[in-house]
Each structure stands twice: as structure tokens, then as C-alpha cells.
Design an enzyme around this catalytic site. Structure first.
Site, PDB file in Angstrom:
ATOM      1  N   GLU A  44      -0.858 -56.714  19.619  1.00 43.89           N
ATOM      2  CA  GLU A  44      -0.053 -55.502  19.431  1.00 43.89           C
ATOM      3  C   GLU A  44      -0.316 -54.827  18.091  1.00 43.89           C
ATOM      4  O   GLU A  44      -0.062 -53.635  17.953  1.00 43.89           O
ATOM      5  CB  GLU A  44       1.436 -55.805  19.614  1.00 43.89           C
ATOM      6  N   ARG A  90      -3.204 -57.426  24.172  1.00 42.30           N
ATOM      7  CA  ARG A  90      -1.984 -56.601  24.135  1.00 42.30           C
ATOM      8  C   ARG A  90      -2.150 -55.293  23.366  1.00 42.30           C
ATOM      9  O   ARG A  90      -1.167 -54.692  22.942  1.00 42.30           O
ATOM     10  CB  ARG A  90      -0.820 -57.408  23.546  1.00 42.30           C
ATOM     11  N   GLU A 112       4.595 -54.628  28.992  1.00 41.22           N
ATOM     12  CA  GLU A 112       5.908 -54.810  28.364  1.00 41.22           C
ATOM     13  C   GLU A 112       6.736 -53.534  28.555  1.00 41.22           C
ATOM     14  O   GLU A 112       6.222 -52.426  28.414  1.00 41.22           O
ATOM     15  CB  GLU A 112       5.731 -55.095  26.867  1.00 41.22           C
ATOM     16  N   ASP A 157       7.577 -64.645  22.571  1.00 41.47           N
ATOM     17  CA  ASP A 157       6.854 -64.040  21.445  1.00 41.47           C
ATOM     18  C   ASP A 157       7.117 -64.855  20.183  1.00 41.47           C
ATOM     19  O   ASP A 157       8.255 -64.938  19.713  1.00 41.47           O
ATOM     20  CB  ASP A 157       7.348 -62.600  21.253  1.00 41.47           C
ATOM     21  N   HIS A 213       5.683 -64.122  17.374  1.00 42.23           N
ATOM     22  CA  HIS A 213       5.687 -63.068  16.343  1.00 42.23           C
ATOM     23  C   HIS A 213       4.985 -63.502  15.059  1.00 42.23           C
ATOM     24  O   HIS A 213       5.523 -63.333  13.952  1.00 42.23           O
ATOM     25  CB  HIS A 213       7.119 -62.569  16.081  1.00 42.23           C
TER      26      HIS A 213
HETATM   27  O1  KDG Z   1       7.315 -52.342  15.489  1.00 37.72           O
HETATM   28  C1  KDG Z   1       7.234 -53.709  15.711  1.00 37.72           C
HETATM   29  C2  KDG Z   1       7.658 -54.024  17.128  1.00 37.72           C
HETATM   30  O2  KDG Z   1       7.028 -53.200  18.038  1.00 37.72           O
HETATM   31  C3  KDG Z   1       7.358 -55.462  17.473  1.00 37.72           C
HETATM   32  O3  KDG Z   1       8.059 -56.295  16.602  1.00 37.72           O
HETATM   33  C4  KDG Z   1       7.753 -55.747  18.914  1.00 37.72           C
HETATM   34  O4  KDG Z   1       6.598 -57.831  18.860  1.00 37.72           O
HETATM   35  C5  KDG Z   1       7.063 -56.911  19.504  1.00 37.72           C
HETATM   36  C6  KDG Z   1       6.937 -56.936  20.949  1.00 37.72           C
HETATM   37  O5  KDG Z   1       6.271 -57.844  21.445  1.00 37.72           O
HETATM   38  O6  KDG Z   1       7.481 -56.058  21.599  1.00 37.72           O
HETATM   39 MG    MG Z   2       5.222 -58.966  20.052  1.00 36.94          MG
END
Ligand code: KDG
Ligand code: MG
Length: 402
Positions: free
Chosen positions: A262, A283, A339, A210, A212
Site C-alpha cells: 500500500e 496491494r 479492500e 494487517d 501494519h
Molecule cells: O493512510 C494510511 C492508511 O491508508 C493505512 O493505515 C490503512 O493500512 C491500511 C489499510 O490496510 O487499509
Molecule cells: Mg494496510
């Protein structure tokens, strides 16, 4: 089958959760997750102040009509707060529907398309050695897919590296912690991590990572290219995805599979990504993208374009969301992976559930509805405590995506 009562339960068993409970005149009840990490109370208010008054007296069987009523009827559309609230209602109505016909929800969604669903766990460590040991622990637990995140030399902290081994919790009580970030340090380090993991764990283990949302498109292209020799299952959220077209650039340069979604709330957030086949995994998840009903629309659309699902499942998505995700995953044809970040024991005690993990796979169980409950008395022992996700600054102090 009228809805006669509804309440929002905010509790903090291990971390904060917002749950909607809808009760019908037949005393059947349904649960929906409404947790929005770091902004929980805004969804609680949206539900209490604006949605619950609209639900009392409505027919709980009319799931799609209620979704459209809440979405179109507000005039103001989309956004994480609105969509988390609509998701909670939708999820609770599917739970009620299943219980009222004595059937697990996945049977109502077309039945099982597979025996169980592959999940990935989170391995992390302060450095490459620690991360490799963490991956080994997940392999011992039976996982077939593991996400690997590691501390980066020169940076005091980074996303995905936490205190616990099975639970990674980035939200902190008090005011948001500030992290310091360098994309250069990161880009120079990550290929070494995956070189080591691929050579140690062989070709079969699915390795995920990830990013991010921290790179620019050309940096993401470089990272994807440099990870190609290690055959990742996916590279997640390489750039912030408000600009869906930016994935065209990444895609031109790398065959590393891409996963995004996400933080998306609706099909409109990923329409270009999917239609132009710019990603491989979508996702979006039950709690943030409009519940089971809307997630199915996204998945059905994605199926046409060879995009598979890979729903978010971090600890801030409650066991109610996890259960709903597993019913969705089991039934939808173009499932990819789920996940699964394990919840703490406190969380699991407050939310007893029928879903289970076995040999790297999960199943929602066969209880009617979603198969998850909320012990309201126990929940009262864990009152809400304000917490925030960290924020991120570059080394010169400029704000950056966390
Ligand atoms: O609330 C934010 C999280 O859920 C996130 O940072 C988690 O990126 C994430 C993941 O892939 O689980
Ligand atoms: Mg993530």
C-alpha cells in the site's frame, strides 16, 4: 482533444481529499484522486505549481505519452508526492477517454474478467469479544471476506481499532497523536484472536489481518507460523518493505499468504517481491502507484509470477480512486481481492458515484468514464483541515513504525 483547464480541489468532507479535475476543449472533464494522507498539500502544490502548466494544450487522448512525459520529464523519479500527482493525471485522462467514447473505463481495459469483485471490510474492537461481534456484523452485511484487528491487552491503542464501526479513520486534526507499541504483547495475543474467529465463523469466511509494518522478519515468520492453523486469506505488511529481500526469511518459515504494497509507488518497489514469488498479493493502488496505467503494468508483471492483486482501499483513498480501482479490478485477469472501507455519508455526498456493493461484491457501474463525480459547490462547505497520521513509540520511547 486539448486540455484547456485544470484545477485542484482540496476539501474535507469527513476527511481530507485532493482531487484533480482536467477539462478539455469539448468540455469533457475527468477526475483523478491525488490524496496523500497527512501530506495532502504537497501533492496539491506539485500539481498546481509544476504539472498543470505542462498539461494545458496537451492532447487528452495521449494517456501513455503524458504519463511518460511527467515521469521521465521531471528527471527526479518516483516517491509518493510525484507518483500521487502523476496518478491523478492518469486517472483523470482515463475518465475523459471513457466519457469521450461513451464507455465505462473497464471496457477500455479489456472488458470484464468477472461479474463483480470480492471486497473485504474492516472489523475491529477493543477486545476479542468486540472484534468477533464486529466480524458478525460484516457477515450479516454479506461480506465474504473480513479483516480483523483488535485492541491488545496492555496497550492503550493500536492500529486498526477506531471509533466507528464501518469507517476507521486514523488521521487526527492537530499534531500527530503518539501511540505506544509492544511487539511482544502483540505476538502473544494475535493467535488467540484468530483461533476464536475461525472457530466461531467456520472455514469458509476469508479472514485477513494487517500487521501494519511493525515486526522484524523473524517475528513476522513466527506470527505467520502461529496463524497457519487458522488459514488466513492474508497477513498484510508484516515488516516495513523497503528491504524487499527480507521477505525471503519470512517466506522460508510460513505458508500464511503475504500481502504487501500500500505504500509502494512503482513497479520498482515490488519487482523483487514479485519476481522471487515472495508475496501472494500485491496491494499497490491507483492513487499511489502511478494511476491505472502503471497499476496495470504491475498487475501484468505479477500475473507471470502467480501473484494476485489486492489493492489498498482505506478511507483516505477517495471515491475517485475507489471507482478507478473497481474498473481495474473488474478487468485485470489476476485480481485477488479489493479492500473496501466505506466512506462517510458526507464523503459520498460530495463524490456521487455509480459503484455499488451487493452481497460482498462490488461493481463500478456502467456510466461512461469512471462513473464518479465531484460536487464542487458542496465541497466548498468542507475546507481543508490539517491532519496527521499517528506516530508510534516502543514502550521505552524509541520511535517505531506506525
Ligand atoms: O493512510 C494510511 C492508511 O491508508 C493505512 O493505515 C490503512 O493500512 C491500511 C489499510 O490496510 O487499509
Ligand atoms: Mg494496510
Amino acid at each position: 482533444m486539448k486540455i484547456v483547464d485544470a484545477r485542484v480541489i482540496v476539501c474535507s468532507p469527513g476527511r481530507n481529499f485532493v482531487t484533480l479535475k482536467l477539462i478539455t476543449e469539448d468540455r469533457v472533464y475527468g477526475l483523478g484522486d491525488a490524496t496523500l494522507n497527512g501530506r495532502e498539500m504537497s501533492v496539491a502544490s506539485y500539481l498546481n505549481d509544476h504539472i498543470i502548466p505542462l498539461l494545458i494544450g496537451r492532447d487528452a487522448r495521449r494517456i501513455e505519452d503524458t504519463w511518460q512525459y511527467l515521469y521521465k520529464g521531471a528527471y527526479w523519479r518516483r516517491g509518493p508526492v510525484t507518483m500521487a500527482a502523476i496518478s491523478a493525471v492518469d486517472t483523470a485522462l482515463w475518465d475523459i477517454k471513457g466519457k469521450s467514447v461513451n464507455t465505462p473505463v473497464y471496457q477500455l481495459l479489456g472488458g470484464a474478467s468477472r461479474e463483480a469483485v470480492m471486497v473485504y471490510g474492516h472489523a475491529n474492537g477493543a477486545d476479542i469479544d468486540e472484534t468477533a461481534s464486529a466480524v458478525a456484523r460484516y457477515v450479516q452485511l454479506g461480506y465474504k471476506a473480513v479483516r480483523a484487528q483488535s485492541g491488545i491487552p496492555g496497550l492503550a491503542s493500536t492500529y486498526g481499532v477506531g471509533r466507528g464501526q464501518l469507517h476507521y479513520e486514523p488521521a487526527e486534526k492537530g499534531l500527530p497523536p503518539e501511540n505506544v507499541w509492544s511487539s511482544e504483547y502483540y505476538l502473544n495475543f494475535v493467535p488467540d484472536l484468530f483461533k476464536r474467529l475461525r472457530s466461531e465463523f467456520g472455514p469458509q469466511l476469508h479472514l485477513l489481518h494487517d500487521v501494519h509494518h511493525r515486526l522484524t522478519p523473524i517475528q513476522a515468520a513466527r506470527l505467520g507460523k502461529s496463524l497457519e492453523p487458522y488459514s488466513l486469506f492474508w497477513m498484510e505488511d508484516p515488516v516495513p518493505a523497503e528491504l524487499q529481500e527480507s521477505f525471503r526469511l519470512i517466506r522460508q518459515h510460513t505458508t500464511t499468504p503475504l500481502a504487501v504494497g500500500e505504500v509502494f509507488n512503482s513497479i520498482f518497489d515490488c519487482e523483487t517481491l514479485i519476481r522471487e514469488q515472495l508475496i501472494d498479493y500485491i496491494r499497490t493502488t491507483v492513487v499511489h502507484a502511478g494511476g491505472i496505467s502503471h497499476l496495470r503494468k504491475i498487475a501484468n508483471f505479477a500475473e507471470v509470477f502467480h501473484v494476485l492483486t489486492g489493492s489498498h482501499g482505506a478511507t483516505d483513498l477517495s471515491p475517485v480512486c475507489m471507482a478507478a480501482a473497481l474498473h481495474f479490478d473488474l478487468s485485470v485477469h489476476n485480481f485477488g481481492i479489493q479492500e473496501y472501507m466505506r466512506h462517510t455519508e458526507e464523503t459520498d455526498r460530495v463524490f456521487p458515484h455509480s459503484y455499488y456493493f451487493e452481497d460482498g461484491m462490488m461493481h463500478p457501474g456502467d456510466r461512461p468514464g469512471l462513473g464518479v463525480d465531484l460536487d464542487e459547490d458542496l465541497a466548498k462547505q468542507y475546507p481543508y483541515e490539517r491532519a496527521y497520521l499517528p506516530v508510534n513509540r516502543k514502550m521505552d520511547g524509541t520511535m517505531h513504525s506506525w
